[in-house]
Design a protein around this motif. Structure first.
Motif, mmCIF file in Angstrom:
data_model
loop_
_atom_site.group_PDB
_atom_site.id
_atom_site.type_symbol
_atom_site.label_atom_id
_atom_site.label_comp_id
_atom_site.label_asym_id
_atom_site.label_seq_id
_atom_site.Cartn_x
_atom_site.Cartn_y
_atom_site.Cartn_z
ATOM 1 N N LEU A 77 0.835 -1.199 0.000
ATOM 2 C CA LEU A 77 0.000 0.000 0.000
ATOM 3 C C LEU A 77 0.871 1.251 0.000
ATOM 4 O O LEU A 77 2.095 1.182 0.134
ATOM 5 C CB LEU A 77 -0.924 -0.020 1.214
ATOM 6 N N HIS A 78 0.231 2.413 -0.137
ATOM 7 C CA HIS A 78 0.945 3.698 -0.203
ATOM 8 C C HIS A 78 1.855 3.917 1.004
ATOM 9 O O HIS A 78 2.951 4.457 0.876
ATOM 10 C CB HIS A 78 -0.066 4.844 -0.315
ATOM 11 N N ASP A 79 1.420 3.463 2.180
ATOM 12 C CA ASP A 79 2.215 3.667 3.402
ATOM 13 C C ASP A 79 3.349 2.649 3.540
ATOM 14 O O ASP A 79 4.066 2.639 4.536
ATOM 15 C CB ASP A 79 1.315 3.639 4.642
ATOM 16 N N GLY A 80 3.497 1.762 2.547
ATOM 17 C CA GLY A 80 4.556 0.757 2.577
ATOM 18 C C GLY A 80 4.168 -0.538 3.269
ATOM 19 O O GLY A 80 4.937 -1.501 3.247
ATOM 20 N N SER A 81 2.984 -0.580 3.894
ATOM 21 C CA SER A 81 2.566 -1.814 4.565
ATOM 22 C C SER A 81 2.265 -2.889 3.533
ATOM 23 O O SER A 81 1.848 -2.612 2.412
ATOM 24 C CB SER A 81 1.356 -1.567 5.469
ATOM 25 N N SER A 95 -16.072 -15.441 3.965
ATOM 26 C CA SER A 95 -15.401 -15.543 2.677
ATOM 27 C C SER A 95 -14.137 -16.357 2.864
ATOM 28 O O SER A 95 -13.481 -16.258 3.900
ATOM 29 C CB SER A 95 -15.045 -14.149 2.142
ATOM 30 N N GLN A 96 -13.799 -17.137 1.866
ATOM 31 C CA GLN A 96 -12.591 -17.958 1.942
ATOM 32 C C GLN A 96 -11.350 -17.205 1.453
ATOM 33 O O GLN A 96 -10.241 -17.722 1.525
ATOM 34 C CB GLN A 96 -12.785 -19.250 1.163
ATOM 35 N N THR A 97 -11.545 -15.970 0.947
ATOM 36 C CA THR A 97 -10.421 -15.104 0.599
ATOM 37 C C THR A 97 -10.194 -14.172 1.768
ATOM 38 O O THR A 97 -11.104 -13.451 2.176
ATOM 39 C CB THR A 97 -10.705 -14.298 -0.688
ATOM 40 N N ILE A 98 -8.995 -14.209 2.327
ATOM 41 C CA ILE A 98 -8.708 -13.438 3.532
ATOM 42 C C ILE A 98 -7.518 -12.506 3.310
ATOM 43 O O ILE A 98 -6.752 -12.666 2.369
ATOM 44 C CB ILE A 98 -8.441 -14.364 4.740
ATOM 45 N N VAL A 99 -7.394 -11.553 4.217
ATOM 46 C CA VAL A 99 -6.302 -10.585 4.193
ATOM 47 C C VAL A 99 -5.586 -10.661 5.531
ATOM 48 O O VAL A 99 -6.217 -10.552 6.577
ATOM 49 C CB VAL A 99 -6.838 -9.148 3.979
ATOM 50 N N VAL A 100 -4.273 -10.889 5.487
ATOM 51 C CA VAL A 100 -3.472 -10.928 6.712
ATOM 52 C C VAL A 100 -2.245 -10.047 6.520
ATOM 53 O O VAL A 100 -1.810 -9.809 5.398
ATOM 54 C CB VAL A 100 -3.034 -12.364 7.093
ATOM 55 N N TYR A 101 -1.707 -9.573 7.622
ATOM 56 C CA TYR A 101 -0.466 -8.810 7.533
ATOM 57 C C TYR A 101 0.598 -9.654 6.840
ATOM 58 O O TYR A 101 0.718 -10.854 7.091
ATOM 59 C CB TYR A 101 0.065 -8.449 8.923
ATOM 60 N N GLY A 102 1.384 -9.017 6.004
ATOM 61 C CA GLY A 102 2.464 -9.705 5.313
ATOM 62 C C GLY A 102 3.483 -10.314 6.255
ATOM 63 O O GLY A 102 4.170 -11.272 5.899
ATOM 64 N N ARG A 103 3.563 -9.795 7.470
ATOM 65 C CA ARG A 103 4.547 -10.330 8.421
ATOM 66 C C ARG A 103 4.232 -11.766 8.833
ATOM 67 O O ARG A 103 5.071 -12.450 9.406
ATOM 68 C CB ARG A 103 4.630 -9.436 9.658
ATOM 69 N N HIS A 104 3.024 -12.238 8.513
ATOM 70 C CA HIS A 104 2.665 -13.617 8.841
ATOM 71 C C HIS A 104 3.207 -14.612 7.811
ATOM 72 O O HIS A 104 3.063 -15.814 7.993
ATOM 73 C CB HIS A 104 1.145 -13.778 8.948
ATOM 74 N N MET A 105 3.825 -14.102 6.759
ATOM 75 C CA MET A 105 4.380 -14.993 5.728
ATOM 76 C C MET A 105 5.698 -15.591 6.230
ATOM 77 O O MET A 105 6.558 -14.877 6.722
ATOM 78 C CB MET A 105 4.624 -14.230 4.431
ATOM 79 N N SER A 106 5.831 -16.890 6.055
ATOM 80 C CA SER A 106 7.092 -17.552 6.415
ATOM 81 C C SER A 106 8.094 -17.367 5.284
ATOM 82 O O SER A 106 7.770 -16.826 4.224
ATOM 83 C CB SER A 106 6.842 -19.044 6.647
#
Length: 151
Positions: A77-81, A95-106
């Motif tokens: 996003l614009h703020d870099g998140s 919904s089976q499509t979800i949004v999580v913080y990228g920091r949760h990615m291994s």
């Protein structure tokens, strides 16, 4: 379907912002990164500047081969998140499509494609493209990620 109903359904999809373990989904009770309606609306309406399609091994597998993997799209996003938008069976509530913080990615995720959207799409556009229902053969994580990237 009225605009208010559609907005409500999409907001419910964004409400599925769950804290996910690095190896896969965490079964309920759901833990929310964002629960404030104002923060959810802000995220939902945020413009996406960069999108990156990633894959990772399926849960319990040490490697990935073609469709025997999991796909998702990380948006910036614009703020870099960075936020991961992905789809899976029983990932969300409405919904089976979800949004999580990228920091949760291994570190098991592998970058496959990048696309500069320059703010022309919002997080909600990606959630809509992912779709509400998961179907293993015809509407899975790979199909959702491809639609999000415009393929």
């Amino acid at each position: 379907m009225s605009f208010k109903t559609a907005l409500g359904l999409l907001l419910l999809a964004v409400l599925a912002i769950v804290s996910e373990s690095s190896s896969g989904k965490e079964k309920g009770p759901y833990k929310y990164d964002l629960s404030n309606k104002s923060d959810l609306n802000k995220l939902y309406n945020s413009k996406v500047y960069m999108a990156e399609r990633f894959t990772r091994p399926l849960n319990g597998m040490p490697f990935q081969i073609g469709i025997l993997s999991h796909s998702g799209v990380r948006v910036t996003l614009h703020d870099g998140s960075k936020w991961l938008i992905h789809k899976g069976d029983d990932y969300g509530k409405s919904s089976q499509t979800i949004v999580v913080y990228g920091r949760h990615m291994s570190n098991n995720w592998t970058l496959k494609e990048q696309k500069d959207f320059g703010g022309s799409k919002t997080v909600s556009d990606f959630v809509k493209a992912g779709g509400e229902e998961y179907k293993l053969l015809f509407d899975n994580c790979h199909n959702a990620a491809n639609r999000m990237m415009g393929d």
